[in-house]
Design a protein around this motif. Structure first.
Motif, PDB file in Angstrom:
ATOM      1  N   ALA A   4      57.657   8.245 -16.501  1.00 32.22           N
ATOM      2  CA  ALA A   4      58.149   7.442 -15.385  1.00 32.22           C
ATOM      3  C   ALA A   4      57.709   8.053 -14.056  1.00 32.22           C
ATOM      4  CB  ALA A   4      59.675   7.357 -15.432  1.00 32.22           C
ATOM      5  N   ALA A   5      57.613   7.223 -13.041  1.00 31.11           N
ATOM      6  CA  ALA A   5      57.284   7.696 -11.690  1.00 31.11           C
ATOM      7  C   ALA A   5      58.335   8.704 -11.238  1.00 31.11           C
ATOM      8  CB  ALA A   5      57.218   6.527 -10.726  1.00 31.11           C
ATOM      9  N   GLY A   6      57.869   9.736 -10.548  1.00 26.12           N
ATOM     10  CA  GLY A   6      58.772  10.736  -9.982  1.00 26.12           C
ATOM     11  C   GLY A   6      59.398  11.670 -10.996  1.00 26.12           C
ATOM     12  N   THR A   7      58.801  11.828 -12.171  1.00 29.12           N
ATOM     13  CA  THR A   7      59.373  12.631 -13.251  1.00 29.12           C
ATOM     14  C   THR A   7      59.231  14.141 -13.040  1.00 29.12           C
ATOM     15  OG1 THR A   7      58.964  10.886 -14.858  1.00 29.12           O
ATOM     16  CG2 THR A   7      59.245  13.081 -15.742  1.00 29.12           C
ATOM     17  N   PHE A   8      58.131  14.598 -12.468  1.00 26.00           N
ATOM     18  CA  PHE A   8      57.824  16.023 -12.442  1.00 26.00           C
ATOM     19  C   PHE A   8      57.903  16.626 -11.050  1.00 26.00           C
ATOM     20  CE2 PHE A   8      55.539  14.318 -16.101  1.00 26.00           C
ATOM     21  CZ  PHE A   8      56.027  15.131 -17.105  1.00 26.00           C
ATOM     22  N   GLY A   9      58.322  17.886 -11.005  1.00 30.71           N
ATOM     23  CA  GLY A   9      58.355  18.632  -9.763  1.00 30.71           C
ATOM     24  C   GLY A   9      57.022  19.284  -9.442  1.00 30.71           C
ATOM     25  N   ALA A  10      56.165  19.426 -10.464  1.00 28.70           N
ATOM     26  CA  ALA A  10      54.867  20.062 -10.241  1.00 28.70           C
ATOM     27  C   ALA A  10      53.874  19.604 -11.302  1.00 28.70           C
ATOM     28  CB  ALA A  10      54.997  21.581 -10.285  1.00 28.70           C
ATOM     29  N   VAL A  11      52.629  19.537 -10.884  1.00 32.51           N
ATOM     30  CA  VAL A  11      51.499  19.290 -11.774  1.00 32.51           C
ATOM     31  C   VAL A  11      50.453  20.335 -11.408  1.00 32.51           C
ATOM     32  CG1 VAL A  11      49.655  17.684 -12.423  1.00 32.51           C
ATOM     33  CG2 VAL A  11      51.954  16.805 -11.968  1.00 32.51           C
ATOM     34  N   TYR A  12      49.924  21.016 -12.415  1.00 31.85           N
ATOM     35  CA  TYR A  12      48.922  22.053 -12.194  1.00 31.85           C
ATOM     36  C   TYR A  12      47.651  21.717 -12.963  1.00 31.85           C
ATOM     37  CZ  TYR A  12      52.842  24.768 -10.484  1.00 31.85           C
ATOM     38  OH  TYR A  12      53.934  25.189  -9.791  1.00 31.85           O
ATOM     39  N   ARG A  28      45.562   9.953  -8.945  1.00 33.70           N
ATOM     40  CA  ARG A  28      46.499   8.832  -8.749  1.00 33.70           C
ATOM     41  C   ARG A  28      47.700   8.949  -9.685  1.00 33.70           C
ATOM     42  NH1 ARG A  28      41.745   5.820  -8.675  1.00 33.70           N
ATOM     43  NH2 ARG A  28      42.242   4.942 -10.727  1.00 33.70           N
ATOM     44  N   GLU A  29      47.437   9.300 -10.933  1.00 33.38           N
ATOM     45  CA  GLU A  29      48.531   9.459 -11.896  1.00 33.38           C
ATOM     46  C   GLU A  29      49.411  10.657 -11.540  1.00 33.38           C
ATOM     47  OE1 GLU A  29      49.745   7.664 -14.999  1.00 33.38           O
ATOM     48  OE2 GLU A  29      49.034   6.434 -13.338  1.00 33.38           O
ATOM     49  N   LEU A  34      54.702  12.609  -9.777  1.00 33.69           N
ATOM     50  CA  LEU A  34      55.357  13.665  -8.995  1.00 33.69           C
ATOM     51  C   LEU A  34      56.616  13.143  -8.310  1.00 33.69           C
ATOM     52  CD1 LEU A  34      52.409  15.535  -7.260  1.00 33.69           C
ATOM     53  CD2 LEU A  34      54.080  16.515  -8.852  1.00 33.69           C
ATOM     54  N   ALA A  35      57.648  13.971  -8.310  1.00 30.56           N
ATOM     55  CA  ALA A  35      58.844  13.682  -7.525  1.00 30.56           C
ATOM     56  C   ALA A  35      58.454  13.684  -6.048  1.00 30.56           C
ATOM     57  CB  ALA A  35      59.908  14.742  -7.799  1.00 30.56           C
ATOM     58  N   PRO A  36      59.227  13.023  -5.183  1.00 33.53           N
ATOM     59  CA  PRO A  36      58.881  12.978  -3.759  1.00 33.53           C
ATOM     60  C   PRO A  36      58.656  14.359  -3.131  1.00 33.53           C
ATOM     61  CG  PRO A  36      60.594  11.396  -4.217  1.00 33.53           C
ATOM     62  CD  PRO A  36      60.395  12.195  -5.490  1.00 33.53           C
ATOM     63  N   SER A  37      59.349  15.368  -3.613  1.00 29.32           N
ATOM     64  CA  SER A  37      59.160  16.714  -3.063  1.00 29.32           C
ATOM     65  C   SER A  37      58.282  17.579  -3.972  1.00 29.32           C
ATOM     66  CB  SER A  37      60.515  17.393  -2.868  1.00 29.32           C
ATOM     67  OG  SER A  37      61.160  17.522  -4.129  1.00 29.32           O
ATOM     68  N   GLY A  38      57.627  16.958  -4.950  1.00 30.49           N
ATOM     69  CA  GLY A  38      56.804  17.691  -5.908  1.00 30.49           C
ATOM     70  C   GLY A  38      55.514  18.203  -5.306  1.00 30.49           C
ATOM     71  N   ALA A  86      56.520  12.295   0.769  1.00 23.41           N
ATOM     72  CA  ALA A  86      57.378  13.457   1.008  1.00 23.41           C
ATOM     73  C   ALA A  86      57.242  13.997   2.427  1.00 23.41           C
ATOM     74  CB  ALA A  86      57.046  14.563   0.015  1.00 23.41           C
ATOM     75  N   ASP A  87      56.225  13.545   3.166  1.00 22.04           N
ATOM     76  CA  ASP A  87      55.984  14.080   4.500  1.00 22.04           C
ATOM     77  C   ASP A  87      56.766  13.323   5.562  1.00 22.04           C
ATOM     78  OD1 ASP A  87      54.202  16.013   3.669  1.00 22.04           O
ATOM     79  OD2 ASP A  87      52.469  14.708   3.888  1.00 22.04           O
ATOM     80  N   PRO A  88      57.549  14.026   6.379  1.00 21.29           N
ATOM     81  CA  PRO A  88      58.193  13.360   7.500  1.00 21.29           C
ATOM     82  C   PRO A  88      57.140  12.916   8.516  1.00 21.29           C
ATOM     83  CG  PRO A  88      58.608  15.727   7.583  1.00 21.29           C
ATOM     84  CD  PRO A  88      57.860  15.455   6.314  1.00 21.29           C
ATOM     85  N   PRO A  89      57.441  11.929   9.360  1.00 25.41           N
ATOM     86  CA  PRO A  89      56.468  11.448  10.345  1.00 25.41           C
ATOM     87  C   PRO A  89      55.906  12.592  11.192  1.00 25.41           C
ATOM     88  CG  PRO A  89      58.410  10.052  10.324  1.00 25.41           C
ATOM     89  CD  PRO A  89      58.720  11.241   9.434  1.00 25.41           C
TER      90      PRO A  89
END
Length: 108
Positions: A4-12, A28-29, A34-38, A86-89
């Protein structure tokens, strides 16, 4: 990927992206799962399948990933990205001003 979208905190991906026929699809995948803060961390070094940093950066931007940190020269680097959401303006412009995005990596 069957997650599912937003499942992981990190991808290496360590010296793997250049071995994959469609690195843009992988990025893209990774952005999707990645979670919004991933974070996505890519490590590359010069070999016959190497992806120069400039190309990686362009592919990551197109996939919705923003560079937050980079270490090493183009032939041997580690780069960390976060999902754009995840980036603020204004945060992205600040980071890019301090990165070496325009590094000449031998690509036209």
């Amino acid at each position: 990927m069957p997650y599912a979208a937003g499942t992981f905190g990190a991808v290496y991906a360590g010296t793997a992206l250049g071995e994959i026929p469609e690195p843009d699809r992988v990025l893209r995948e990774a952005a999707r799962v990645l979670a919004p803060s991933g974070r996505l961390v890519i490590g590359e070094f010069f070999d016959r399948h190497w992806i120069p940093f400039g190309r990686l950066h362009r592919l990551a931007d197109a996939a919705g990933l923003h560079l937050t940190e980079r270490h090493g020269p183009s032939p041997a680097y580690l780069a960390r990205f976060r999902p754009c959401r995840a980036d603020p303006p204004g945060h992205q412009r600040e980071r890019l001003a301090h990165s070496d995005r325009d590094t000449n990596d031998g690509e036209a």
